[in-house]
Design a protein around this motif. Structure first.
Motif, PDB file in Angstrom:
ATOM      1  N   VAL A   1       0.842  -1.202   0.000  1.00  0.00           N
ATOM      2  CA  VAL A   1       0.000   0.000   0.000  1.00  0.00           C
ATOM      3  C   VAL A   1       0.875   1.249   0.000  1.00  0.00           C
ATOM      4  CG1 VAL A   1      -1.720   1.309   1.309  1.00  0.00           C
ATOM      5  CG2 VAL A   1      -1.904  -1.174   1.151  1.00  0.00           C
ATOM      6  N   ALA A   2       1.927   1.237   0.824  1.00  0.00           N
ATOM      7  CA  ALA A   2       2.837   2.378   0.883  1.00  0.00           C
ATOM      8  C   ALA A   2       3.551   2.589  -0.450  1.00  0.00           C
ATOM      9  CB  ALA A   2       3.858   2.167   2.007  1.00  0.00           C
ATOM     10  N   GLN A   3       3.940   1.504  -1.080  1.00  0.00           N
ATOM     11  CA  GLN A   3       4.616   1.582  -2.376  1.00  0.00           C
ATOM     12  C   GLN A   3       3.707   2.235  -3.415  1.00  0.00           C
ATOM     13  OE1 GLN A   3       5.575  -2.264  -4.041  1.00  0.00           O
ATOM     14  NE2 GLN A   3       7.408  -1.498  -5.052  1.00  0.00           N
ATOM     15  N   ASN A   4       2.447   1.844  -3.447  1.00  0.00           N
ATOM     16  CA  ASN A   4       1.496   2.437  -4.392  1.00  0.00           C
ATOM     17  C   ASN A   4       1.233   3.905  -4.072  1.00  0.00           C
ATOM     18  OD1 ASN A   4       1.213   0.005  -5.747  1.00  0.00           O
ATOM     19  ND2 ASN A   4      -0.562  -0.639  -4.559  1.00  0.00           N
ATOM     20  N   THR A   5       1.230   4.252  -2.784  1.00  0.00           N
ATOM     21  CA  THR A   5       1.015   5.637  -2.386  1.00  0.00           C
ATOM     22  C   THR A   5       2.154   6.524  -2.864  1.00  0.00           C
ATOM     23  OG1 THR A   5      -0.162   4.844  -0.418  1.00  0.00           O
ATOM     24  CG2 THR A   5       0.540   7.144  -0.434  1.00  0.00           C
ATOM     25  N   TYR A   6       3.374   6.050  -2.714  1.00  0.00           N
ATOM     26  CA  TYR A   6       4.531   6.796  -3.244  1.00  0.00           C
ATOM     27  C   TYR A   6       4.398   6.976  -4.759  1.00  0.00           C
ATOM     28  CZ  TYR A   6       7.906   7.357   0.591  1.00  0.00           C
ATOM     29  OH  TYR A   6       8.581   7.787   1.717  1.00  0.00           O
ATOM     30  N   ALA A   7       3.952   5.925  -5.457  1.00  0.00           N
ATOM     31  CA  ALA A   7       3.826   5.994  -6.912  1.00  0.00           C
ATOM     32  C   ALA A   7       2.840   7.078  -7.323  1.00  0.00           C
ATOM     33  CB  ALA A   7       3.397   4.637  -7.465  1.00  0.00           C
ATOM     34  N   VAL A   8       1.691   7.130  -6.653  1.00  0.00           N
ATOM     35  CA  VAL A   8       0.684   8.148  -6.976  1.00  0.00           C
ATOM     36  C   VAL A   8       1.211   9.535  -6.648  1.00  0.00           C
ATOM     37  CG1 VAL A   8      -1.612   9.010  -6.375  1.00  0.00           C
ATOM     38  CG2 VAL A   8      -1.241   6.557  -6.679  1.00  0.00           C
ATOM     39  N   SER A   9       1.896   9.658  -5.519  1.00  0.00           N
ATOM     40  CA  SER A   9       2.411  10.955  -5.090  1.00  0.00           C
ATOM     41  C   SER A   9       3.425  11.527  -6.074  1.00  0.00           C
ATOM     42  CB  SER A   9       3.054  10.808  -3.698  1.00  0.00           C
ATOM     43  OG  SER A   9       3.649  12.016  -3.287  1.00  0.00           O
ATOM     44  N   TRP A  10       4.261  10.682  -6.652  1.00  0.00           N
ATOM     45  CA  TRP A  10       5.340  11.165  -7.523  1.00  0.00           C
ATOM     46  C   TRP A  10       4.972  11.173  -9.005  1.00  0.00           C
ATOM     47  CZ3 TRP A  10      10.187  13.209  -6.704  1.00  0.00           C
ATOM     48  CH2 TRP A  10      10.610  13.279  -5.374  1.00  0.00           C
ATOM     49  N   PHE A  11       4.041  10.317  -9.423  1.00  0.00           N
ATOM     50  CA  PHE A  11       3.819  10.138 -10.863  1.00  0.00           C
ATOM     51  C   PHE A  11       2.387  10.389 -11.319  1.00  0.00           C
ATOM     52  CE2 PHE A  11       7.557   7.641  -9.812  1.00  0.00           C
ATOM     53  CZ  PHE A  11       8.439   8.000 -10.821  1.00  0.00           C
ATOM     54  N   LYS A  12       1.490  10.821 -10.423  1.00  0.00           N
ATOM     55  CA  LYS A  12       0.115  11.075 -10.826  1.00  0.00           C
ATOM     56  C   LYS A  12       0.063  12.147 -11.903  1.00  0.00           C
ATOM     57  CE  LYS A  12      -4.489  12.090  -8.990  1.00  0.00           C
ATOM     58  NZ  LYS A  12      -5.268  12.421  -7.775  1.00  0.00           N
ATOM     59  N   GLY A  13      -0.673  11.849 -12.979  1.00  0.00           N
ATOM     60  CA  GLY A  13      -0.786  12.796 -14.083  1.00  0.00           C
ATOM     61  C   GLY A  13       0.381  12.776 -15.038  1.00  0.00           C
ATOM     62  N   LYS A  14       1.351  11.863 -14.784  1.00  0.00           N
ATOM     63  CA  LYS A  14       2.522  11.797 -15.672  1.00  0.00           C
ATOM     64  C   LYS A  14       2.636  10.382 -16.231  1.00  0.00           C
ATOM     65  CE  LYS A  14       5.034  15.439 -13.182  1.00  0.00           C
ATOM     66  NZ  LYS A  14       4.122  15.623 -12.035  1.00  0.00           N
ATOM     67  N   GLU A  15       3.404   9.531 -15.548  1.00  0.00           N
ATOM     68  CA  GLU A  15       3.663   8.183 -16.071  1.00  0.00           C
ATOM     69  C   GLU A  15       3.100   7.112 -15.144  1.00  0.00           C
ATOM     70  OE1 GLU A  15       6.164  10.164 -14.956  1.00  0.00           O
ATOM     71  OE2 GLU A  15       7.022  11.109 -16.736  1.00  0.00           O
ATOM     72  N   LEU A  16       1.935   7.397 -14.503  1.00  0.00           N
ATOM     73  CA  LEU A  16       1.459   6.539 -13.413  1.00  0.00           C
ATOM     74  C   LEU A  16       1.157   5.122 -13.873  1.00  0.00           C
ATOM     75  CD1 LEU A  16       0.780   6.369 -10.437  1.00  0.00           C
ATOM     76  CD2 LEU A  16      -1.532   7.141 -10.970  1.00  0.00           C
ATOM     77  N   ASN A  17       0.443   4.967 -15.004  1.00  0.00           N
ATOM     78  CA  ASN A  17       0.102   3.628 -15.469  1.00  0.00           C
ATOM     79  C   ASN A  17       1.348   2.806 -15.765  1.00  0.00           C
ATOM     80  OD1 ASN A  17      -2.677   4.026 -15.337  1.00  0.00           O
ATOM     81  ND2 ASN A  17      -2.762   4.918 -17.373  1.00  0.00           N
ATOM     82  N   LEU A  18       2.341   3.447 -16.386  1.00  0.00           N
ATOM     83  CA  LEU A  18       3.598   2.755 -16.671  1.00  0.00           C
ATOM     84  C   LEU A  18       4.294   2.343 -15.377  1.00  0.00           C
ATOM     85  CD1 LEU A  18       5.849   1.836 -18.598  1.00  0.00           C
ATOM     86  CD2 LEU A  18       6.753   4.175 -18.522  1.00  0.00           C
ATOM     87  N   VAL A  19       4.259   3.212 -14.381  1.00  0.00           N
ATOM     88  CA  VAL A  19       4.918   2.930 -13.102  1.00  0.00           C
ATOM     89  C   VAL A  19       4.270   1.733 -12.420  1.00  0.00           C
ATOM     90  CG1 VAL A  19       5.281   3.815 -10.763  1.00  0.00           C
ATOM     91  CG2 VAL A  19       5.768   5.267 -12.740  1.00  0.00           C
ATOM     92  N   PHE A  20       2.928   1.693 -12.382  1.00  0.00           N
ATOM     93  CA  PHE A  20       2.246   0.548 -11.779  1.00  0.00           C
ATOM     94  C   PHE A  20       2.582  -0.737 -12.532  1.00  0.00           C
ATOM     95  CE2 PHE A  20      -0.875   3.499  -9.699  1.00  0.00           C
ATOM     96  CZ  PHE A  20      -0.646   3.054  -8.408  1.00  0.00           C
ATOM     97  N   GLY A  21       2.657  -0.647 -13.869  1.00  0.00           N
ATOM     98  CA  GLY A  21       3.027  -1.817 -14.661  1.00  0.00           C
ATOM     99  C   GLY A  21       4.430  -2.300 -14.358  1.00  0.00           C
ATOM    100  N   LEU A  22       5.367  -1.359 -14.208  1.00  0.00           N
ATOM    101  CA  LEU A  22       6.749  -1.726 -13.899  1.00  0.00           C
ATOM    102  C   LEU A  22       6.856  -2.347 -12.511  1.00  0.00           C
ATOM    103  CD1 LEU A  22       8.690   1.341 -15.347  1.00  0.00           C
ATOM    104  CD2 LEU A  22       8.708  -0.992 -16.219  1.00  0.00           C
ATOM    105  N   GLN A  23       6.106  -1.801 -11.549  1.00  0.00           N
ATOM    106  CA  GLN A  23       6.142  -2.367 -10.199  1.00  0.00           C
ATOM    107  C   GLN A  23       5.574  -3.775 -10.173  1.00  0.00           C
ATOM    108  OE1 GLN A  23       5.931   1.582  -7.281  1.00  0.00           O
ATOM    109  NE2 GLN A  23       4.091   0.406  -7.631  1.00  0.00           N
ATOM    110  N   LEU A  24       4.485  -4.002 -10.929  1.00  0.00           N
ATOM    111  CA  LEU A  24       3.903  -5.344 -10.998  1.00  0.00           C
ATOM    112  C   LEU A  24       4.871  -6.320 -11.652  1.00  0.00           C
ATOM    113  CD1 LEU A  24       1.473  -7.257 -10.653  1.00  0.00           C
ATOM    114  CD2 LEU A  24       0.654  -6.470 -12.887  1.00  0.00           C
ATOM    115  N   SER A  25       5.512  -5.885 -12.743  1.00  0.00           N
ATOM    116  CA  SER A  25       6.475  -6.750 -13.423  1.00  0.00           C
ATOM    117  C   SER A  25       7.652  -7.069 -12.517  1.00  0.00           C
ATOM    118  CB  SER A  25       6.964  -6.077 -14.712  1.00  0.00           C
ATOM    119  OG  SER A  25       5.909  -5.927 -15.632  1.00  0.00           O
ATOM    120  N   MET A  26       8.094  -6.083 -11.747  1.00  0.00           N
ATOM    121  CA  MET A  26       9.196  -6.299 -10.808  1.00  0.00           C
ATOM    122  C   MET A  26       8.808  -7.365  -9.779  1.00  0.00           C
ATOM    123  SD  MET A  26      12.238  -5.370  -9.748  1.00  0.00           S
ATOM    124  CE  MET A  26      13.283  -5.143  -8.307  1.00  0.00           C
ATOM    125  N   ALA A  27       7.568  -7.278  -9.275  1.00  0.00           N
ATOM    126  CA  ALA A  27       7.110  -8.259  -8.287  1.00  0.00           C
ATOM    127  C   ALA A  27       7.115  -9.656  -8.871  1.00  0.00           C
ATOM    128  CB  ALA A  27       5.711  -7.882  -7.792  1.00  0.00           C
TER     129      ALA A  27
END
Length: 456
Positions: A155-181
């Motif tokens: 949850v914290a990891q996703n919160t950081y992602a939204v905080s830093w990338f919302k409105g920019k590259e958010l979908n790509l970031v979530f995809g990269l985090q899922l692939s990393m997992a």
């Protein structure tokens, strides 16, 4: 304070006219990495975000990769071995509701991330000490402590992602985090001791502790960079956006409850099976330990690239219920092949990997079509809570069945969960929503038309 203001002015004054100045390229590159408003700096933050979950994802699958060694060296049966997964799930029956609240209202994103990472780190260290001192009860304690931090850290990891990338590259970031997992899970399952000596088990468990320390270092670095960005850019701390009100549960509709049932009944035939799969492939198909680890990890290997592709496909087509039905039916076929045939298990596991990826993309978004935005936090929290409850209970049941009846009966049990519970619930969901218009199974075009008509 004057030094901080000078730093902010120096960084924010760079960029567009920095290229026109005579500043060396190395100096400009360094400035871009240090400037929280620049892409280079956000890429550094993204790297730390991925490393943040590295230890948790790596260590979650430690028991499955080392099942033979743990059962032999600790002299435990499969029922007790599966408790290592059950103990991880038990605290998350509650923490799915509390994790976001603790981050938003109590600790804040920075301290919350550090605290949850410490739980993961301490839990893995205790788990490793249990292996070193041949104390299985200590390994169970370690998995419980590890579970306290594991899901909340996501949850914290996703919160950081939204905080830093919302409105920019958010979908790509979530995809990269899922692939990393998924990649980390794959690497863990391919990991195996090279020797039959107990010292190899101890070394493998200790390496898990090292990865958790790496995650803790990443959490500390992220906290510093986020605080620095707040000071320079006047950026607010990230919020999970979760609003949890347990009283909302009484307002949940029948279709939503059916989605919860599908979620539980589907995932309990995937994760517990993968947790026990390595020995299954060795015993039934005569694979070597390395071959069994490879085929057992193929579900995660496939889901890493296919999850984004299936997500794009579902976004473009809609028809979520049809895709969920396809995923559940394919999973049923996969388990029937593994149970009743001697066909090459790569076929069945590839089908399981595809169906697992498809279901995640089609099922979870359906919640948003059934509940208003202010109840989404409660709905998703409850969905994760009962999922963890189901995983904890079924993990124990799977171990008991395997000890008393064997793998064939276990596979029949999984087939029953998929066909009688998950598949039947999908059909009931379709029949329930059809009289009211069937918005869960609308095409994307129909949903856009409906949304447009509501705005007029």
């Amino acid at each position: 304070m004057e030094e901080e203001e000078e730093e902010a002015q120096a960084l924010l004054a760079g960029g567009p006219h920095e290229a026109r100045s005579g500043a060396p390229a190395a100096s400009r590159a360094l400035s871009a990495v240090c400037d929280p408003s620049r892409l280079a700096h956000r890429l550094l933050v993204l790297l730390l975000m991925c490393l943040l979950g590295f230890g948790s994802y790596f260590c979650y699958d430690n028991p499955a990769a080392l099942q033979t060694q743990i059962q032999r060296d600790m002299q435990v049966n499969t029922t007790k071995f599966m408790l290592l997964y059950a103990w991880y799930s038990w605290p998350n029956v509650v923490l799915c509701f509390l994790g976001g609240f603790l981050i938003d209202r109590v600790f804040g994103i920075r301290w919350g991330t550090i605290i949850f990472t410490c739980f993961v780190c301490i839990g893995q260290v205790v788990f490793a000490l249990g292996g070193i001192f041949n104390a299985f009860w200590l390994m169970e304690v370690g998995r419980f402590v590890f579970g306290i931090g594991g899901e909340s850290l996501a949850v914290a990891q996703n919160t950081y992602a939204v905080s830093w990338f919302k409105g920019k590259e958010l979908n790509l970031v979530f995809g990269l985090q899922l692939s990393m997992a998924r990649i980390v899970s794959m690497v863990t399952r391919l990991m195996r001791p090279n020797s039959k000596q107990q010292v190899e088990l101890r070394v493998s468990l200790s390496w898990g502790g090292v990865t958790c320390i790496l995650s803790l270092i990443s959490a500390l670095a992220l906290a510093y960079l986020d605080q620095r960005a707040e000071r320079i850019l006047h950026k607010e701390q990230g919020k999970t956006g979760e609003v949890i009100k347990l009283t909302d549960i009484k307002d949940f509709s029948l279709p939503l409850w059916l989605i919860f049932i599908i979620c539980v009944c589907y995932y309990v035939v995937v994760f517990p099976f993968i947790g026990l799969g390595k020995v299954f492939f060795i015993q039934k198909f005569g694979f070597s330990s390395q071959e069994a680890s490879a085929i057992n990890s193929v579900v995660y290997v496939i889901s890493a690239p296919m999850s984004p592709l299936f997500g794009f496909m579902v976004d473009k087509t809609g028809k979520n219920i049809i895709w969920v039905l396809c995923a559940v039916a394919t999973t049923l076929v996969s388990h029937m092949m593994l149970a009743f045939t001697m066909w090459n298990p790569w076929i069945a596991m590839c089908l399981l990997g595809l169906s697992y990826s498809l279901l995640a993309c089609a099922l979870w978004p359906m919640v948003a079509y059934l509940v208003p935005e202010h109840q989404l936090g409660t709905a998703y929290g409850f969905m994760q809570s009962i999922q963890n409850l189901g995983l904890a209970i079924i993990s124990i049941i799977a171990g008991i069945i395997l000890d008393t009846r064997g793998y064939l009966v276990l596979e029949v049990f999984f087939i029953g969960c998929v066909s009688r519970d998950a598949l039947l619930s999908v059909v009931l969901l379709y029949l329930v929503i059809m009289p009211g218009g069937g918005n869960l199974n609308y095409s994307t075009r129909q949903r856009e038309e409906m949304k447009f008509s509501h705005t007029e």
